[in-house]
Design a protein around this motif. Structure first.
Motif, PDB file in Angstrom:
ATOM      1  N   TRP A 135       0.856  -1.177   0.000  1.00  0.00           N
ATOM      2  CA  TRP A 135       0.000   0.000   0.000  1.00  0.00           C
ATOM      3  C   TRP A 135       0.886   1.219   0.000  1.00  0.00           C
ATOM      4  CZ3 TRP A 135      -1.229   2.684   4.927  1.00  0.00           C
ATOM      5  CH2 TRP A 135      -0.532   2.189   6.012  1.00  0.00           C
ATOM      6  N   TRP A 136       0.305   2.436   0.015  1.00  0.00           N
ATOM      7  CA  TRP A 136       1.077   3.663  -0.175  1.00  0.00           C
ATOM      8  C   TRP A 136       2.192   3.819   0.848  1.00  0.00           C
ATOM      9  CZ3 TRP A 136       1.556   7.154   3.701  1.00  0.00           C
ATOM     10  CH2 TRP A 136       0.588   7.150   4.707  1.00  0.00           C
ATOM     11  N   PHE A 137       2.024   3.320   2.061  1.00  0.00           N
ATOM     12  CA  PHE A 137       3.072   3.467   3.077  1.00  0.00           C
ATOM     13  C   PHE A 137       4.342   2.716   2.681  1.00  0.00           C
ATOM     14  CE2 PHE A 137       5.256   2.039   6.948  1.00  0.00           C
ATOM     15  CZ  PHE A 137       5.661   3.278   7.407  1.00  0.00           C
ATOM     16  N   TRP A 138       4.201   1.585   2.026  1.00  0.00           N
ATOM     17  CA  TRP A 138       5.371   0.822   1.609  1.00  0.00           C
ATOM     18  C   TRP A 138       6.176   1.600   0.568  1.00  0.00           C
ATOM     19  CZ3 TRP A 138       4.477  -5.138   1.172  1.00  0.00           C
ATOM     20  CH2 TRP A 138       3.937  -5.612   2.365  1.00  0.00           C
ATOM     21  N   SER A 139       5.483   2.305  -0.304  1.00  0.00           N
ATOM     22  CA  SER A 139       6.177   3.144  -1.292  1.00  0.00           C
ATOM     23  C   SER A 139       6.875   4.308  -0.607  1.00  0.00           C
ATOM     24  CB  SER A 139       5.192   3.674  -2.328  1.00  0.00           C
ATOM     25  OG  SER A 139       4.584   2.621  -3.019  1.00  0.00           O
ATOM     26  N   LEU A 140       6.194   4.931   0.337  1.00  0.00           N
ATOM     27  CA  LEU A 140       6.791   6.022   1.111  1.00  0.00           C
ATOM     28  C   LEU A 140       8.029   5.522   1.848  1.00  0.00           C
ATOM     29  CD1 LEU A 140       6.429   8.989   2.259  1.00  0.00           C
ATOM     30  CD2 LEU A 140       5.373   7.848   4.227  1.00  0.00           C
ATOM     31  N   TYR A 141       7.919   4.369   2.474  1.00  0.00           N
ATOM     32  CA  TYR A 141       9.044   3.760   3.192  1.00  0.00           C
ATOM     33  C   TYR A 141      10.254   3.595   2.272  1.00  0.00           C
ATOM     34  CZ  TYR A 141      11.858  -0.168   4.833  1.00  0.00           C
ATOM     35  OH  TYR A 141      12.901  -0.981   5.170  1.00  0.00           O
TER      36      TYR A 141
END
Length: 170
Positions: free
Chosen positions: A122-128
């Protein structure tokens, strides 16, 4: 960990590049401080290169984010210890900032994947993925640039001055 954003084969190369970059930062700091009594950058870069090289014992195919979190927290303590004894502010501020962000992201990923059991990207994994790599670049860059290029130290000094004035006035 089959659904990682960056495959382990690529992560290995990114990790090696970051380790190599910290090694080059150490060698650069060592070479530029040979005739200079100021050795703060050498000590700080040594801590970073040792920390990042010790993290290579983690098996990239079978790891937990909590291990990476622990490595960063231990490194944070070493830098705080050195900051107490070495009067260097700029480099240590950037390292403390970068390692703090990285450790918080490692902890958040651990909670997301291993505690909550989320295996769907999800978007958090991309941000990470993006922020971890940007923080590593910033931490390596400060050893070569040696200037407050993101104005962290300036902002912290202004904020500290504001807080001190508020305490004295109230």
């Amino acid at each position: 960990m089959d659904n990682l954003l960056i495959p382990p084969e690529v992560s290995i190369y990114i990790g090696v590049f970051v380790q190599w970059s910290f090694l080059m930062a150490f060698l650069y700091s060592l070479a530029t401080s040979i005739n200079n009594p100021q050795k703060q950058a050498v000590w700080l870069s040594l801590v970073m290169v040792v920390s990042y090289c010790l993290s290579t014992i983690i098996d990239i195919y079978n790891f937990s984010y909590i291990e990476l979190f622990c490595y960063d927290v231990i490194t944070l303590f070493f830098i705080l210890f050195l900051r107490y004894y070495l009067p260097e502010k700029r480099i240590s501020t950037y390292l403390l900032f970068g390692l703090s962000i990285n450790s918080l992201l490692f902890l958040a990923m651990h909670i997301d994947v291993f505690v909550r059991g989320n295996y769907e990207p999800w978007w958090f994994w991309s941000l990470y993925t993006v922020v971890i790599n940007i923080m590593d670049i910033i931490m390596v860059s400060i050893f070569f640039i040696k200037k407050d290029f993101l104005r962290f130290v300036y902002v912290i000094d202004k904020l500290a001055g504001f807080i001190m004035r508020a305490k004295q006035g109230g």
